[in-house]
Design a protein around this motif. Structure first.
Motif, short mmCIF file in Angstrom:
data_model
loop_
_atom_site.label_atom_id
_atom_site.label_comp_id
_atom_site.label_asym_id
_atom_site.label_seq_id
_atom_site.Cartn_x
_atom_site.Cartn_y
_atom_site.Cartn_z
N VAL A 15 -51.70 130.37 -37.89
CA VAL A 15 -53.16 130.46 -37.70
C VAL A 15 -53.78 131.53 -38.60
N THR A 16 -53.02 132.49 -39.07
CA THR A 16 -53.62 133.50 -39.95
C THR A 16 -54.22 132.87 -41.20
N LEU A 19 -54.95 127.47 -29.99
CA LEU A 19 -54.44 127.67 -31.35
C LEU A 19 -53.65 126.45 -31.81
N GLU A 20 -52.88 125.84 -30.91
CA GLU A 20 -52.16 124.61 -31.24
C GLU A 20 -53.15 123.53 -31.67
N ARG A 54 -44.27 132.15 -30.33
CA ARG A 54 -45.63 132.69 -30.45
C ARG A 54 -45.85 133.20 -31.88
N TRP A 55 -44.86 133.89 -32.44
CA TRP A 55 -44.97 134.41 -33.81
C TRP A 55 -45.24 133.27 -34.79
N ASP A 56 -44.50 132.19 -34.66
CA ASP A 56 -44.67 131.04 -35.55
C ASP A 56 -46.10 130.50 -35.46
N GLY A 108 -47.44 143.02 -35.69
CA GLY A 108 -47.00 142.27 -36.86
C GLY A 108 -48.02 141.23 -37.30
N VAL A 109 -48.61 140.57 -36.34
CA VAL A 109 -49.62 139.57 -36.65
C VAL A 109 -50.85 140.23 -37.28
#
Length: 165
Positions: free
Chosen positions: A42-43, A17-18, A35-37, A67-68
């Motif tokens: 990515v969303t 993802l990074e 992780r949330w950030d 939440g994601v």
């Protein structure tokens, strides 16, 4: 208390993802905020969604995963939403299940596949969020009139009435 180290599979997904985002590798993904950030960023990048799905499937923090998914549902094609919800721990699926149902209703209204008569039968079950979204997205005067008469709150009724003008 520190969170447990991410599994190798999760860590691999986070690193991918990074890369999707062009970010430098983070040093500590034991922090749920980090992780949330990453997940939230990515969303907005559809090509990262398959990797994000893998990460959500092995995310140990069920609330974080929920939440994601909740924030992503509107960006997904309707046929993809249920797979994301099913990837969540059953203990945290409730909100996302409800939101998928609401999005289905919203899409039925905006595509004119839901009549005002059908809406009247179901409107008591519609959340304030859904009622306001229907008002913002629909040009169906019958449904707008219905919401101006029986919307749950004064704000909803007034917003629907204004949309009719």
């Amino acid at each position: 208390m520190a969170e447990p180290e991410p599994t190798d599979l999760l860590l691999s997904s986070l690193r991918q993802l990074e890369t999707v985002l062009g970010r430098s590798p983070a040093t500590d993904y034991t922090d749920g905020h980090a992780r949330w950030d990453l997940y939230r960023a990515v969303t907005a990048v559809p090509e990262g969604h398959p990797i994000l799905f893998r990460a959500i499937c092995c995310e140990r923090d069920a609330s974080l995963a929920a939440g994601v998914v909740g924030s992503l549902l509107e960006r997904l094609a309707p046929e993809e939403r249920n797979a994301w919800v099913q990837a969540l721990d059953p203990s945290v699926r409730g909100f996302s299940v409800r939101r998928v149902q609401e999005l289905d209703v919203l899409e039925a209204v905006t595509s004119r596949n839901l009549t005002a008569h059908e809406a009247r039968a179901a409107i008591d079950e519609w959340s304030d969020w859904l009622q306001l979204r229907v008002i913002a997205a629909s040009d169906d005067t019958d449904i707008l009139r219905l919401l101006s008469e029986v919307g749950r709150t004064k704000r909803i009724r007034n917003t629907a009435l204004s949309s009719l003008s």
